[in-house]
Design a protein around this motif. Structure first.
Motif, short mmCIF file in Angstrom:
data_model
loop_
_atom_site.label_atom_id
_atom_site.label_comp_id
_atom_site.label_asym_id
_atom_site.label_seq_id
_atom_site.Cartn_x
_atom_site.Cartn_y
_atom_site.Cartn_z
N SER B 347 0.75 -1.26 0.00
CA SER B 347 0.00 0.00 0.00
C SER B 347 0.78 1.31 0.00
CB SER B 347 -0.97 0.02 1.19
OG SER B 347 -1.68 1.24 1.23
N ILE B 348 1.91 1.35 0.67
CA ILE B 348 2.54 2.65 0.99
C ILE B 348 3.63 3.04 -0.01
CG2 ILE B 348 3.75 3.97 2.79
CD1 ILE B 348 1.20 2.99 3.99
N LEU B 349 3.53 4.27 -0.51
CA LEU B 349 4.57 4.84 -1.35
C LEU B 349 5.01 6.15 -0.71
CD1 LEU B 349 2.73 4.20 -4.71
CD2 LEU B 349 5.00 3.28 -4.20
N ALA B 350 6.05 6.07 0.12
CA ALA B 350 6.54 7.27 0.80
C ALA B 350 7.78 7.75 0.06
CB ALA B 350 6.87 6.96 2.25
N PHE B 351 7.93 9.06 -0.05
CA PHE B 351 9.06 9.58 -0.83
C PHE B 351 9.45 10.98 -0.41
CE2 PHE B 351 6.47 12.41 -3.44
CZ PHE B 351 5.21 11.82 -3.38
N VAL B 352 10.66 11.35 -0.81
CA VAL B 352 11.12 12.73 -0.69
C VAL B 352 11.61 13.16 -2.07
CG1 VAL B 352 11.73 12.69 1.75
CG2 VAL B 352 13.41 11.93 0.07
N MET B 353 11.60 14.46 -2.32
CA MET B 353 12.05 14.98 -3.61
C MET B 353 13.14 16.01 -3.40
SD MET B 353 8.41 15.42 -5.58
CE MET B 353 9.02 15.70 -7.25
N LYS B 354 14.16 15.92 -4.24
CA LYS B 354 15.24 16.90 -4.17
C LYS B 354 14.68 18.29 -4.43
CE LYS B 354 19.48 14.62 -5.38
NZ LYS B 354 20.04 13.92 -6.51
N LYS B 355 15.14 19.27 -3.70
CA LYS B 355 14.81 20.69 -3.90
C LYS B 355 13.39 21.06 -3.50
CE LYS B 355 18.67 21.75 -6.27
NZ LYS B 355 19.67 22.69 -5.78
N ALA B 356 12.57 20.07 -3.17
CA ALA B 356 11.18 20.39 -2.80
C ALA B 356 10.88 19.71 -1.47
CB ALA B 356 10.20 19.91 -3.87
N HIS B 357 10.49 20.51 -0.51
CA HIS B 357 10.14 19.98 0.81
C HIS B 357 8.81 19.23 0.71
CE1 HIS B 357 8.86 20.09 5.03
NE2 HIS B 357 10.12 20.27 5.34
N PRO B 358 8.66 18.13 1.46
CA PRO B 358 7.41 17.36 1.39
C PRO B 358 6.16 18.21 1.59
CG PRO B 358 9.02 16.20 2.74
CD PRO B 358 9.65 17.51 2.37
N HIS B 359 6.27 19.20 2.45
CA HIS B 359 5.10 20.05 2.70
C HIS B 359 4.70 20.84 1.46
CE1 HIS B 359 3.12 21.63 6.59
NE2 HIS B 359 2.25 21.32 5.68
N ASP B 360 5.69 21.32 0.71
CA ASP B 360 5.39 22.01 -0.55
C ASP B 360 4.83 21.02 -1.57
OD1 ASP B 360 6.34 24.58 0.30
OD2 ASP B 360 8.38 23.83 0.09
N VAL B 361 5.38 19.80 -1.57
CA VAL B 361 4.87 18.76 -2.47
C VAL B 361 3.37 18.53 -2.20
CG1 VAL B 361 5.00 16.31 -3.10
CG2 VAL B 361 7.11 17.61 -2.66
N GLY B 362 3.03 18.40 -0.91
CA GLY B 362 1.64 18.14 -0.53
C GLY B 362 0.70 19.24 -0.99
N THR B 363 1.12 20.49 -0.80
CA THR B 363 0.27 21.61 -1.20
C THR B 363 0.10 21.65 -2.72
OG1 THR B 363 0.84 22.98 0.71
CG2 THR B 363 0.13 24.15 -1.25
N ILE B 364 1.19 21.43 -3.43
CA ILE B 364 1.12 21.54 -4.90
C ILE B 364 0.27 20.42 -5.49
CG2 ILE B 364 2.48 21.45 -7.03
CD1 ILE B 364 4.75 22.87 -5.39
N VAL B 365 0.44 19.18 -5.02
CA VAL B 365 -0.38 18.11 -5.60
C VAL B 365 -1.85 18.27 -5.22
CG1 VAL B 365 1.56 16.49 -5.78
CG2 VAL B 365 0.02 16.35 -3.81
N ASP B 366 -2.10 18.89 -4.07
CA ASP B 366 -3.49 19.15 -3.67
C ASP B 366 -4.19 20.07 -4.67
OD1 ASP B 366 -5.81 19.20 -1.81
OD2 ASP B 366 -5.22 21.30 -1.54
N THR B 367 -3.45 21.02 -5.23
CA THR B 367 -4.08 21.91 -6.21
C THR B 367 -4.48 21.15 -7.48
OG1 THR B 367 -2.00 22.58 -7.20
CG2 THR B 367 -2.80 23.93 -5.39
N GLU B 368 -3.98 19.92 -7.61
CA GLU B 368 -4.39 19.06 -8.73
C GLU B 368 -5.41 18.02 -8.26
OE1 GLU B 368 -2.76 19.08 -12.07
OE2 GLU B 368 -2.17 21.07 -11.35
N GLY B 369 -5.91 18.20 -7.06
CA GLY B 369 -6.94 17.30 -6.54
C GLY B 369 -6.39 16.04 -5.87
N VAL B 370 -5.06 15.95 -5.75
CA VAL B 370 -4.45 14.72 -5.23
C VAL B 370 -4.16 14.88 -3.72
CG1 VAL B 370 -2.51 13.10 -5.42
CG2 VAL B 370 -3.39 14.27 -7.46
N ALA B 371 -4.75 14.01 -2.92
CA ALA B 371 -4.56 14.06 -1.47
C ALA B 371 -3.51 13.05 -1.05
CB ALA B 371 -5.88 13.79 -0.75
#
Lengths: 149, 421
Positions: B347-371
């Motif tokens: 079930s779980i796909l946990a990740f980090v991205m270079k240059k982007a903090h997870p919190h920014d990732v969460g906000t940006i994907v939310d604007t595409e409807g992805v929770a």
């Protein structure tokens, strides 16, 4: 993308990439640590005082783009200000990021206005305000960890 | 008919999951978020609820609401029957020997706290040890720390490797003569690792150490049989298995539950009360003080019915496909690092991205409807272990689709545009 650009304005992205006043201030008069348990952001704020005036200020830490840019722009904004002026600026900043109906003094907030977009993302208010809460703890000489929770 | 065809007829092909039909059962999946269809990938935090559960809750309150074990009137008898029936459903769901081994709590957290208080105070003393792993949720760390503080015991932590797999040999080494309880997560909420619980339980059993399994994440991804596992306690929560919030379960082996003192005192858990002497009710009521979350129990019963109706034989291959598809798709995203790459995963796909903090990732994907969830997922020691402040985590459930994984990947491209490498 458009409302996202409201949040992540160019100025914010710039300061995230190249933060100003980033680093420890050797022998700082005042210092405090801040922590946002929600996202794991940690930052330290260092202050040198010249009487009632913030003569030097810097920060160190890791965090999201909003918190890092906020810390960077905050240090620019409060350097050279008196503690009273910094307090007023903090109040204006909080109003800007939390209150839709807020009337902020544009001349006073200056570049900090780029954080207006944070209003639409309530979970991100803590990211934007962490540096400010930590600054307040530093100038008040409080040494316990500042938490946004 | 040839022998071969007879054999085929006798062994039906594994059922495939009709995801589109399943999705019709979940009203919330029709929602739009910021002008996009909702892509709900935070199932490890809580799953969405099917209409069957929502209807059961509404029916209970609109048609059957009364306190249980109280009145002789029809409505109370009906409510009591519904409550007891749900306990039997849960009993069958985890294959417990008897329904009196099923204790209703508020949450997995409360289930673990119940054991820490009740078992802990009776059976753990100064110098004794509780053994957990590095991948526990805070709810399977802090209750033991509190207990250890109170009784002067020690908390031992078995390490994990860089893939997020438990180091079983180290675990066995830490099982000592002073170990009084092992408490281990079945499926890690922030790494997705499925622990080898059978081996863990067998190792502990050889030394007569009882074992609690935190099954919060496991129960909605795989069948659980507490008798086959041979553990002593199994904790889980309703809201992750498509049921309501506020209702949890502790399965406990009867021999232990009988010997353990009550956790809370109050109504419903007593046989008789005088100011001089109170005697306690039989199992499971001894552990259910006060008016329980009757609606929650009824809703949980409906969720169990729903889950059993769909069947793990159909759910598990579908979710395994999503995990494999998602792992491959995310691995293609530049600058993305998966956190938690154990061989046995769900079930779980946990990740980090270079240059982007997870919190920014969460906000940006939310604007595409992805929770997706961002943060430390109540597992700060894991974040420290992997040297990250937080992760972003997508977690799939039965109603997710490959198209939704694609939507996540597209949303991550937005992240890259905002935070170029």
């Amino acid at each position: 993308m458009s409302d996202l650009r409201e949040l992540y304005q160019e100025v914010i992205l710039d300061h995230n990439r190249r933060p100003h006043n980033f680093g420890e201030l050797d022998g700082a008069d005042r210092h405090a640590d801040g922590y946002n348990p929600l996202c794991g952001d940690k930052l330290a704020v260092y202050v040198n005082l010249d009487g009632d005036r913030i003569s030097e200020v810097s920060f160190l830490g890791s965090g999201c783009a909003i918190s890092k840019a906020s810390a960077s722009l905050m240090t620019d904004a409060v350097k050279g200000k008196t503690l009273g002026e910094a307090r007023v600026l903090f109040e204006q900043f909080l109003a800007l990021v939390t209150d839709d109906a807020a009337v902020v003094d544009e001349a006073l907030v200056g570049k900090l206005a780029v954080f207006g977009g944070v209003r639409d993302y309530p979970t991100r208010v803590k990211c934007a305000s962490l540096a400010w809460h930590t600054l307040r703890a530093a100038v008040e000489d409080r040494h316990e960890l500042v938490s946004t929770e | 008919m040839s022998a071969l065809r007879l054999a085929e007829a006798a062994v039906p092909a594994p059922p495939t999951l009709d995801v589109e039909r399943i999705r019709q059962d979940f009203p919330i999946l029709a929602r739009r978020i910021r002008e996009h269809p909702l892509v709900y990938l935070d199932n490890a935090a809580t799953t969405q609820k099917p209409r069957q559960v929502l209807d059961a809750l509404a029916r209970y309150y609109s048609d059957g609401n009364a306190n249980i074990h109280r009145g002789v009137y029809t409505l109370s008898e009906e409510a009591t029957a519904a409550y007891d029936a749900a306990r039997v459903k849960v009993q069958r769901f985890v294959n417990a020997r008897a329904s009196r081994e099923i204790v209703f709590t508020r949450s997995s957290t409360e289930s673990i706290n119940l054991v820490a208080h009740s078992f802990g105070r009776r059976h753990v003393g100064p110098g004794d040890e509780i053994l957990i792993t590095h991948m526990e949720h805070h709810s399977n760390i802090v209750p033991w720390q509190l207990l250890c503080e109170q009784v002067g015991a020690q908390l031992r932590v078995a390490p994990i490797d860089d893939s997020g797999t438990l180091q079983l040999d180290e675990f066995e080494r830490l099982l000592g003569p002073r170990t009084k309880l092992v408490s281990v997560v079945h499926l890690s909420n922030s790494l997705g690792t499925i622990n080898p619980v059978r081996e863990i339980i067998a190792m502990a059993k050889r030394r007569d150490v009882p074992v609690l399994i935190d099954g919060s994440q496991a129960v909605y991804h795989m069948p659980v049989d507490v008798q086959a596992l041979d553990c002593d306690f199994y904790a889980f929560t309703g809201h992750k298995l498509y049921g309501p919030t506020g209702i949890g379960v502790l399965w406990g082996r009867e021999e232990w539950l009988e010997r353990m003192p009550p956790y809370q005192g109050g109504g419903d858990m007593i046989r008789s009360v005088t100011f001089e002497k109170t005697t306690y009710a039989d199992l499971p009521h001894k552990f259910e003080a006060g008016t329980p979350h009757i609606a929650g129990v009824v809703g949980l019963g409906a969720a169990v019915d729903y889950l059993v109706g769909v069947g793990f034989e159909a759910i598990a291959p579908h979710e395994a496909d999503l995990l494999a598809y998602g792992t491959a798709a995310l691995s293609e995203v530049k600058g993305l690092r998966l956190i938690g790459t154990a061989k046995e995963k769900a079930s779980i796909l946990a990740f980090v991205m270079k240059k982007a903090h997870p919190h920014d990732v969460g906000t940006i994907v939310d604007t595409e409807g992805v929770a997706v969830r961002t943060g430390h997922h109540c597992t700060q020691p894991i974040m420290d272990r992997f040297g990250v402040p937080a992760t972003a985590r997508a977690s799939v459930a039965m109603y997710n689709t490959r198209e939704e994984i694609d939507a996540l990947v597209r949303a991550l491209e937005r992240v890259r545009e905002m935070f170029p490498l």
